[in-house]
Design a protein around this motif. Sequence first.
Motif, PDB file in Angstrom:
ATOM      1  N   CYS A 254       0.844  -1.204   0.000  1.00  0.00           N
ATOM      2  CA  CYS A 254       0.000   0.000   0.000  1.00  0.00           C
ATOM      3  C   CYS A 254       0.875   1.249   0.000  1.00  0.00           C
ATOM      4  O   CYS A 254       0.588   2.229  -0.710  1.00  0.00           O
ATOM      5  CB  CYS A 254      -0.930   0.001   1.215  1.00  0.00           C
ATOM      6  SG  CYS A 254      -2.204  -1.274   1.163  1.00  0.00           S
ATOM      7  N   ARG A 255       1.922   1.220   0.793  1.00  0.00           N
ATOM      8  CA  ARG A 255       2.864   2.349   0.843  1.00  0.00           C
ATOM      9  C   ARG A 255       3.508   2.579  -0.529  1.00  0.00           C
ATOM     10  O   ARG A 255       3.595   3.713  -1.001  1.00  0.00           O
ATOM     11  CB  ARG A 255       3.938   2.049   1.894  1.00  0.00           C
ATOM     12  CG  ARG A 255       4.986   3.109   2.041  1.00  0.00           C
ATOM     13  CD  ARG A 255       5.963   2.702   3.149  1.00  0.00           C
ATOM     14  NE  ARG A 255       7.204   3.428   3.035  1.00  0.00           N
ATOM     15  CZ  ARG A 255       8.376   2.975   3.403  1.00  0.00           C
ATOM     16  NH1 ARG A 255       8.492   1.779   3.935  1.00  0.00           N
ATOM     17  NH2 ARG A 255       9.457   3.693   3.269  1.00  0.00           N
ATOM     18  N   LEU A 256       3.928   1.503  -1.187  1.00  0.00           N
ATOM     19  CA  LEU A 256       4.537   1.625  -2.507  1.00  0.00           C
ATOM     20  C   LEU A 256       3.529   2.134  -3.528  1.00  0.00           C
ATOM     21  O   LEU A 256       3.842   3.020  -4.333  1.00  0.00           O
ATOM     22  CB  LEU A 256       5.113   0.275  -2.957  1.00  0.00           C
ATOM     23  CG  LEU A 256       5.706   0.241  -4.375  1.00  0.00           C
ATOM     24  CD1 LEU A 256       6.860   1.241  -4.520  1.00  0.00           C
ATOM     25  CD2 LEU A 256       6.177  -1.165  -4.713  1.00  0.00           C
ATOM     26  N   ALA A 257       2.316   1.593  -3.499  1.00  0.00           N
ATOM     27  CA  ALA A 257       1.274   2.030  -4.447  1.00  0.00           C
ATOM     28  C   ALA A 257       0.995   3.526  -4.298  1.00  0.00           C
ATOM     29  O   ALA A 257       0.882   4.244  -5.296  1.00  0.00           O
ATOM     30  CB  ALA A 257       0.000   1.229  -4.241  1.00  0.00           C
ATOM     31  N   LYS A 258       0.917   3.988  -3.054  1.00  0.00           N
ATOM     32  CA  LYS A 258       0.683   5.422  -2.829  1.00  0.00           C
ATOM     33  C   LYS A 258       1.846   6.244  -3.379  1.00  0.00           C
ATOM     34  O   LYS A 258       1.643   7.292  -3.994  1.00  0.00           O
ATOM     35  CB  LYS A 258       0.512   5.707  -1.332  1.00  0.00           C
ATOM     36  CG  LYS A 258      -0.807   5.247  -0.771  1.00  0.00           C
ATOM     37  CD  LYS A 258      -0.875   5.551   0.717  1.00  0.00           C
ATOM     38  CE  LYS A 258      -2.153   5.050   1.333  1.00  0.00           C
ATOM     39  NZ  LYS A 258      -2.256   5.342   2.766  1.00  0.00           N
ATOM     40  N   SER A 259       3.058   5.760  -3.166  1.00  0.00           N
ATOM     41  CA  SER A 259       4.239   6.478  -3.682  1.00  0.00           C
ATOM     42  C   SER A 259       4.229   6.514  -5.206  1.00  0.00           C
ATOM     43  O   SER A 259       4.547   7.530  -5.812  1.00  0.00           O
ATOM     44  CB  SER A 259       5.534   5.811  -3.198  1.00  0.00           C
ATOM     45  OG  SER A 259       5.634   5.869  -1.804  1.00  0.00           O
ATOM     46  N   LEU A 260       3.874   5.387  -5.820  1.00  0.00           N
ATOM     47  CA  LEU A 260       3.826   5.320  -7.285  1.00  0.00           C
ATOM     48  C   LEU A 260       2.743   6.238  -7.836  1.00  0.00           C
ATOM     49  O   LEU A 260       2.962   6.950  -8.828  1.00  0.00           O
ATOM     50  CB  LEU A 260       3.586   3.879  -7.748  1.00  0.00           C
ATOM     51  CG  LEU A 260       4.740   2.911  -7.516  1.00  0.00           C
ATOM     52  CD1 LEU A 260       4.281   1.466  -7.705  1.00  0.00           C
ATOM     53  CD2 LEU A 260       5.917   3.224  -8.432  1.00  0.00           C
ATOM     54  N   GLN A 261       1.584   6.248  -7.180  1.00  0.00           N
ATOM     55  CA  GLN A 261       0.503   7.120  -7.644  1.00  0.00           C
ATOM     56  C   GLN A 261       0.866   8.596  -7.471  1.00  0.00           C
ATOM     57  O   GLN A 261       0.488   9.427  -8.275  1.00  0.00           O
ATOM     58  CB  GLN A 261      -0.799   6.811  -6.910  1.00  0.00           C
ATOM     59  CG  GLN A 261      -1.400   5.455  -7.251  1.00  0.00           C
ATOM     60  CD  GLN A 261      -1.724   5.286  -8.720  1.00  0.00           C
ATOM     61  OE1 GLN A 261      -0.843   4.992  -9.536  1.00  0.00           O
ATOM     62  NE2 GLN A 261      -2.968   5.464  -9.073  1.00  0.00           N
ATOM     63  N   SER A 262       1.636   8.899  -6.433  1.00  0.00           N
ATOM     64  CA  SER A 262       2.010  10.301  -6.202  1.00  0.00           C
ATOM     65  C   SER A 262       3.027  10.798  -7.225  1.00  0.00           C
ATOM     66  O   SER A 262       3.218  11.999  -7.378  1.00  0.00           O
ATOM     67  CB  SER A 262       2.550  10.498  -4.779  1.00  0.00           C
ATOM     68  OG  SER A 262       3.833   9.907  -4.666  1.00  0.00           O
ATOM     69  N   LEU A 263       3.683   9.892  -7.933  1.00  0.00           N
ATOM     70  CA  LEU A 263       4.638  10.304  -8.967  1.00  0.00           C
ATOM     71  C   LEU A 263       3.968  11.158 -10.034  1.00  0.00           C
ATOM     72  O   LEU A 263       4.583  12.056 -10.605  1.00  0.00           O
ATOM     73  CB  LEU A 263       5.282   9.087  -9.641  1.00  0.00           C
ATOM     74  CG  LEU A 263       6.219   8.244  -8.801  1.00  0.00           C
ATOM     75  CD1 LEU A 263       6.689   7.022  -9.593  1.00  0.00           C
ATOM     76  CD2 LEU A 263       7.420   9.052  -8.346  1.00  0.00           C
ATOM     77  N   GLU A 264       2.697  10.879 -10.296  1.00  0.00           N
ATOM     78  CA  GLU A 264       1.977  11.623 -11.330  1.00  0.00           C
ATOM     79  C   GLU A 264       1.795  13.083 -10.959  1.00  0.00           C
ATOM     80  O   GLU A 264       1.675  13.927 -11.818  1.00  0.00           O
ATOM     81  CB  GLU A 264       0.625  10.976 -11.604  1.00  0.00           C
ATOM     82  CG  GLU A 264       0.751   9.677 -12.360  1.00  0.00           C
ATOM     83  CD  GLU A 264      -0.596   9.117 -12.750  1.00  0.00           C
ATOM     84  OE1 GLU A 264      -1.377   9.826 -13.398  1.00  0.00           O
ATOM     85  OE2 GLU A 264      -0.850   7.956 -12.401  1.00  0.00           O
ATOM     86  N   SER A 265       1.769  13.373  -9.675  1.00  0.00           N
ATOM     87  CA  SER A 265       1.617  14.774  -9.273  1.00  0.00           C
ATOM     88  C   SER A 265       2.965  15.477  -9.145  1.00  0.00           C
ATOM     89  O   SER A 265       3.041  16.649  -8.850  1.00  0.00           O
ATOM     90  CB  SER A 265       0.858  14.859  -7.940  1.00  0.00           C
ATOM     91  OG  SER A 265       1.572  14.158  -6.948  1.00  0.00           O
ATOM     92  N   GLU A 266       4.035  14.739  -9.357  1.00  0.00           N
ATOM     93  CA  GLU A 266       5.378  15.307  -9.259  1.00  0.00           C
ATOM     94  C   GLU A 266       6.050  15.376 -10.639  1.00  0.00           C
ATOM     95  O   GLU A 266       7.138  14.864 -10.848  1.00  0.00           O
ATOM     96  CB  GLU A 266       6.233  14.464  -8.313  1.00  0.00           C
ATOM     97  CG  GLU A 266       5.716  14.441  -6.896  1.00  0.00           C
ATOM     98  CD  GLU A 266       6.441  13.432  -6.027  1.00  0.00           C
ATOM     99  OE1 GLU A 266       7.427  12.820  -6.486  1.00  0.00           O
ATOM    100  OE2 GLU A 266       6.016  13.254  -4.877  1.00  0.00           O
ATOM    101  N   LYS A 267       5.355  15.981 -11.592  1.00  0.00           N
ATOM    102  CA  LYS A 267       5.876  16.222 -12.945  1.00  0.00           C
ATOM    103  C   LYS A 267       5.995  14.964 -13.807  1.00  0.00           C
ATOM    104  O   LYS A 267       6.641  14.963 -14.827  1.00  0.00           O
ATOM    105  CB  LYS A 267       7.218  16.957 -12.907  1.00  0.00           C
ATOM    106  CG  LYS A 267       7.161  18.310 -12.221  1.00  0.00           C
ATOM    107  CD  LYS A 267       8.508  18.967 -12.209  1.00  0.00           C
ATOM    108  CE  LYS A 267       8.430  20.281 -11.445  1.00  0.00           C
ATOM    109  NZ  LYS A 267       9.719  20.916 -11.293  1.00  0.00           N
ATOM    110  N   TRP A 268       5.403  13.869 -13.370  1.00  0.00           N
ATOM    111  CA  TRP A 268       5.372  12.656 -14.176  1.00  0.00           C
ATOM    112  C   TRP A 268       3.975  12.490 -14.721  1.00  0.00           C
ATOM    113  O   TRP A 268       3.000  12.848 -14.061  1.00  0.00           O
ATOM    114  CB  TRP A 268       5.702  11.433 -13.316  1.00  0.00           C
ATOM    115  CG  TRP A 268       7.152  11.211 -13.091  1.00  0.00           C
ATOM    116  CD1 TRP A 268       8.084  12.148 -12.777  1.00  0.00           C
ATOM    117  CD2 TRP A 268       7.831   9.968 -13.145  1.00  0.00           C
ATOM    118  NE1 TRP A 268       9.299  11.555 -12.627  1.00  0.00           N
ATOM    119  CE2 TRP A 268       9.174  10.217 -12.846  1.00  0.00           C
ATOM    120  CE3 TRP A 268       7.434   8.670 -13.406  1.00  0.00           C
ATOM    121  CZ2 TRP A 268      10.133   9.223 -12.809  1.00  0.00           C
ATOM    122  CZ3 TRP A 268       8.376   7.675 -13.364  1.00  0.00           C
ATOM    123  CH2 TRP A 268       9.718   7.948 -13.074  1.00  0.00           C
TER     124      TRP A 268
END
Length: 200
Positions: free
Chosen positions: A127-141
């Motif tokens: 769950c922690r990894l999934a949240k981190s991966l999803q947050s990549l989209e809001s960080e210029k990805w």
Amino acid sequence: MKCFSTLHWSIEGEFDECILVWHLATDLCYNTDLNKKSSLAKNSNREASKLLSDYMVYLLVKRPLMLPPGIGQIRFRDSCAKAAKIFQTVKDRNIQACTRLLLQVNTEIPPLKAKGDGSKSVLLDACRLAKSLQSLESEKWNNEKKWEMMSHVWVEMLCYAACHCPRNEHAKELTQGGELLTHVWLLMAHFGITEHVCQD
């Protein structure tokens, strides 16, 4: 890739643990992204990541002798049990509802404290990894870039597994037509890249 340094913790554990963490996180991201209007278009990296993720877990559960030694089946069982406990609280048990619930799990609590009972579940890490991966989209990805990085991780895991599978297991598989893992190993050997990839 620069952002991968923030996710490095997810590939530092035992190999079977990394497979399960990444498999669950990939599933969570996949199901979340399928619900986004912007993600309805065919994304080859997303589909490849999902297929490789499912295949690696198939090996972990059904063909564990082809992977480096570990406690993958115990982790798989405990992670399923943990998910089942969480899903008992959900009336609507469709994939979207379950995905939303898992992404709401508090990942601030260190997994060792949250497990407490000797469980080998990797659900909280996933769950922690999934949240981190999803947050990549809001960080210029964008979504495409995120899935490109994820597909690279899965290809690396596949190549690592192919190199670390005992040769007698590859030989056994070849007598029956060969597992994908064995074909990957043969291709790597043919192109002379096994030594480079297989170094620990």
